[in-house]
Design a protein around this motif. Sequence first.
Motif, short mmCIF file in Angstrom:
data_model
loop_
_atom_site.label_atom_id
_atom_site.label_comp_id
_atom_site.label_asym_id
_atom_site.label_seq_id
_atom_site.Cartn_x
_atom_site.Cartn_y
_atom_site.Cartn_z
N ASP B 62 0.84 -1.20 0.00
CA ASP B 62 0.00 0.00 0.00
C ASP B 62 0.88 1.25 0.00
O ASP B 62 1.57 1.53 0.97
CB ASP B 62 -0.91 0.01 1.23
CG ASP B 62 -1.95 -1.10 1.18
OD1 ASP B 62 -2.52 -1.30 0.09
OD2 ASP B 62 -2.17 -1.76 2.21
N ALA B 63 0.81 1.99 -1.11
CA ALA B 63 1.64 3.18 -1.21
C ALA B 63 1.17 4.27 -0.25
O ALA B 63 1.97 5.09 0.20
CB ALA B 63 1.62 3.71 -2.65
N SER B 64 -0.11 4.28 0.07
CA SER B 64 -0.64 5.31 0.97
C SER B 64 -1.95 4.81 1.58
O SER B 64 -2.47 3.76 1.20
CB SER B 64 -0.92 6.60 0.20
OG SER B 64 -1.96 6.40 -0.73
N LEU B 65 -2.46 5.56 2.52
CA LEU B 65 -3.73 5.19 3.15
C LEU B 65 -4.83 5.09 2.10
O LEU B 65 -5.61 4.14 2.08
CB LEU B 65 -4.11 6.23 4.21
CG LEU B 65 -3.26 6.28 5.46
CD1 LEU B 65 -3.69 7.46 6.33
CD2 LEU B 65 -3.40 4.98 6.24
N GLU B 66 -4.88 6.10 1.23
CA GLU B 66 -5.94 6.10 0.22
C GLU B 66 -5.79 4.94 -0.75
O GLU B 66 -6.79 4.32 -1.14
CB GLU B 66 -5.93 7.43 -0.54
CG GLU B 66 -7.04 7.52 -1.56
CD GLU B 66 -7.29 8.94 -2.01
OE1 GLU B 66 -7.27 9.85 -1.14
OE2 GLU B 66 -7.48 9.15 -3.21
N ALA B 67 -4.55 4.63 -1.10
CA ALA B 67 -4.32 3.48 -1.97
C ALA B 67 -4.80 2.20 -1.30
O ALA B 67 -5.37 1.32 -1.95
CB ALA B 67 -2.84 3.37 -2.32
N CYS B 68 -4.58 2.12 -0.01
CA CYS B 68 -5.04 0.95 0.75
C CYS B 68 -6.56 0.88 0.73
O CYS B 68 -7.15 -0.19 0.51
CB CYS B 68 -4.53 1.04 2.18
SG CYS B 68 -5.09 -0.30 3.24
N ALA B 69 -7.22 2.02 0.91
CA ALA B 69 -8.69 2.04 0.89
C ALA B 69 -9.21 1.64 -0.48
O ALA B 69 -10.16 0.86 -0.60
CB ALA B 69 -9.19 3.43 1.28
N LEU B 70 -8.58 2.16 -1.53
CA LEU B 70 -9.01 1.81 -2.88
C LEU B 70 -8.80 0.33 -3.17
O LEU B 70 -9.62 -0.32 -3.82
CB LEU B 70 -8.25 2.66 -3.91
CG LEU B 70 -8.76 4.09 -4.06
CD1 LEU B 70 -7.80 4.92 -4.90
CD2 LEU B 70 -10.14 4.10 -4.71
N ARG B 71 -7.70 -0.21 -2.67
CA ARG B 71 -7.44 -1.64 -2.87
C ARG B 71 -8.53 -2.48 -2.22
O ARG B 71 -9.10 -3.39 -2.85
CB ARG B 71 -6.08 -2.00 -2.27
CG ARG B 71 -5.77 -3.49 -2.27
CD ARG B 71 -4.36 -3.80 -1.82
NE ARG B 71 -4.09 -3.47 -0.42
CZ ARG B 71 -4.39 -4.28 0.60
NH1 ARG B 71 -4.96 -5.44 0.38
NH2 ARG B 71 -4.11 -3.92 1.84
N LYS B 72 -8.86 -2.16 -0.98
CA LYS B 72 -9.88 -2.95 -0.28
C LYS B 72 -11.24 -2.79 -0.95
O LYS B 72 -12.02 -3.74 -1.04
CB LYS B 72 -9.94 -2.52 1.19
CG LYS B 72 -8.69 -2.97 1.97
CD LYS B 72 -8.64 -2.42 3.38
CE LYS B 72 -7.29 -2.68 4.04
NZ LYS B 72 -6.97 -4.13 4.15
N LYS B 80 -13.61 0.59 -9.32
CA LYS B 80 -12.29 1.19 -9.33
C LYS B 80 -12.29 2.69 -9.08
O LYS B 80 -11.31 3.24 -8.59
CB LYS B 80 -11.60 0.90 -10.67
CG LYS B 80 -11.14 -0.53 -10.79
CD LYS B 80 -10.40 -0.78 -12.10
CE LYS B 80 -10.00 -2.25 -12.21
NZ LYS B 80 -9.42 -2.58 -13.51
N ALA B 81 -13.36 3.37 -9.48
CA ALA B 81 -13.36 4.83 -9.35
C ALA B 81 -14.62 5.31 -8.65
O ALA B 81 -15.50 5.87 -9.26
CB ALA B 81 -13.24 5.47 -10.73
N PRO B 82 -14.70 5.08 -7.37
CA PRO B 82 -15.88 5.50 -6.64
C PRO B 82 -15.69 6.94 -6.18
O PRO B 82 -14.65 7.55 -6.43
CB PRO B 82 -15.84 4.61 -5.42
CG PRO B 82 -14.37 4.53 -5.12
CD PRO B 82 -13.68 4.56 -6.46
N TYR B 83 -16.69 7.48 -5.54
CA TYR B 83 -16.44 8.68 -4.76
C TYR B 83 -15.90 8.22 -3.42
O TYR B 83 -16.56 7.46 -2.70
CB TYR B 83 -17.71 9.51 -4.57
CG TYR B 83 -17.47 10.65 -3.62
CD1 TYR B 83 -16.78 11.78 -4.04
CD2 TYR B 83 -17.88 10.58 -2.30
CE1 TYR B 83 -16.51 12.80 -3.17
CE2 TYR B 83 -17.61 11.61 -1.42
CZ TYR B 83 -16.93 12.73 -1.87
OH TYR B 83 -16.66 13.74 -1.01
N LEU B 84 -14.69 8.66 -3.10
CA LEU B 84 -14.05 8.20 -1.87
C LEU B 84 -13.62 9.41 -1.04
O LEU B 84 -12.96 10.32 -1.55
CB LEU B 84 -12.82 7.35 -2.21
CG LEU B 84 -12.11 6.69 -1.04
CD1 LEU B 84 -12.99 5.62 -0.42
CD2 LEU B 84 -10.79 6.07 -1.50
N GLU B 85 -14.01 9.40 0.21
CA GLU B 85 -13.72 10.54 1.08
C GLU B 85 -13.26 10.01 2.42
O GLU B 85 -13.80 9.02 2.93
CB GLU B 85 -14.99 11.38 1.23
CG GLU B 85 -14.94 12.42 2.32
CD GLU B 85 -16.24 13.23 2.46
OE1 GLU B 85 -16.94 13.41 1.45
OE2 GLU B 85 -16.55 13.66 3.58
#
Lengths: 239, 239
Positions: B62-72, B80-85
């Motif tokens: 996981d390159a970053s927290l957000e990358a980790c969230a996107l992976r999960k 793959k491209a949700p609205y993520l906050e």
Amino acid sequence: MKKDGSRAKLDFERPLVTVDLAIFCVLEETLKVLLVQRPRVADEPFPGEWALPGGFIDVAIDASLEACALRKLREKTGVKAPYLEQLASWGDAERDPRGWSATHAYFALIDATRPEARLEESNAAQWMAAGAPITRRMAFDHARILATALARLRGKVEYTSLPAFLLPEPFTLPQLQRTYEIVLGRPLDKSAFRKRMLDAGFLGEAGPIDGALGRAAMGYRVLDRTGPVTFPRMFKTAE
Amino acid sequence: MKKDGSRAKLDFERPLVTVDLAIFCVLEETLKVLLVQRPRVADEPFPGEWALPGGFIDVAIDASLEACALRKLREKTGVKAPYLEQLASWGDAERDPRGWSATHAYFALIDATRPEARLEESNAAQWMAAGAPITRRMAFDHARILATALARLRGKVEYTSLPAFLLPEPFTLPQLQRTYEIVLGRPLDKSAFRKRMLDAGFLGEAGPIDGALGRAAMGYRVLDRTGPVTFPRMFKTAE
DNA sequence: TCAATAGTGTCTATTAGACAATATACT
DNA sequence: AGTATATTGTCTAATAGACACTATTGA
């Protein structure tokens, strides 16, 4: 077997975990943020550079993230009951040279009357103008964190009572209006401002306050200090 | 010496670090959230109970927290491209029986058309009505996290275009209004709603769409999917 | 022609903002 | 009185909401 299997998960390499604070106050008619200077010792990253106050979680003494933030705030300013809000968190492999780290950033609003004295003791901490050039060259990714905190503060000031937490109580409506104007960077209409504040019902009268000059103004206190109120509209945007 | 001294800081016990997700969609005229069932194996806490999808950060991938969230999110839903906050973070000594842990909670909005198929594959994941009783009895402190996510979503829906991210594009204004009403739990006036949406300027026309019945409606797409727009006012509050 | 849904027009109550007028304090 | 500040009042433009009306489609 099973024990080893489940242990394996916990044996993952754990990130470093820190808490950082963007502490704001209004001083000399300016929005200021508290910065600290990184120690000039070997093996400490970013020696001598300015940073937001913060540091590692101490799992032995910090009951929670918020307790950790309050502890660090108390250590730096002596303030015990500020307005404290979680800002966001940042975590990646690059932001700290010591390894994969995640920081939990908070932002605090305090009134400028008390912390000033506390800061005299240490010359490694200083109130800086929040928009000053120095706040764009900071240790770690703190410039980004500060920029986010500023954006959040300015955004929320458009439709909440947040600036009330930047003033010592009791305060007057003209003082509160001035605080809004300092944070927003633009003037507001007096009559509309008063209507909005009083109609929102978050202020309680606390007796008149004598200014240096002119008519005395009514003093007010925030009725519920657990958080700001939200107005039904934003302030009029400049055209 | 100095090396030992500075090493000492990094030898602090490090908290466990996780990322958890509150993934919302509108399905069957209801706001739903994705829950997963905890594994029923020894040494795993809360076996069989419902939880938000998430888990430990893997600093190797996981390159970053957000990358980790996107992976999960991708692993659970294929989106793959949700609205993520980012929602908030929680950390203390009690929330995970395995030790002092901090979680970074995100909330995601996705449209219900794609993920449904994905969920058939696994019976350990399920879309639950976001306000259902089961969402108040969850593993860890996930009930609290979900409640915060729900409050944030409902709060923001009052003055942002967030619900547009719950619909597959292109969508019609009546569909968008229905989505607002489902999240808010109250009806909105059609004329005022249309004026607000179109005046906000975040929608682009995408050709008419035939419904099953009645007049065809104009389809729209969100012009800028990086985030919602903020309306100058809140919807009228019930009196 | 009818039913169903989409979209528009009109009216009104509310109110934010502009700014003028009044009130209160001190010298 | 005069000056400085606080507070209130008046007017107006903008608009959200209520709701009636028109438009378009398919049966």
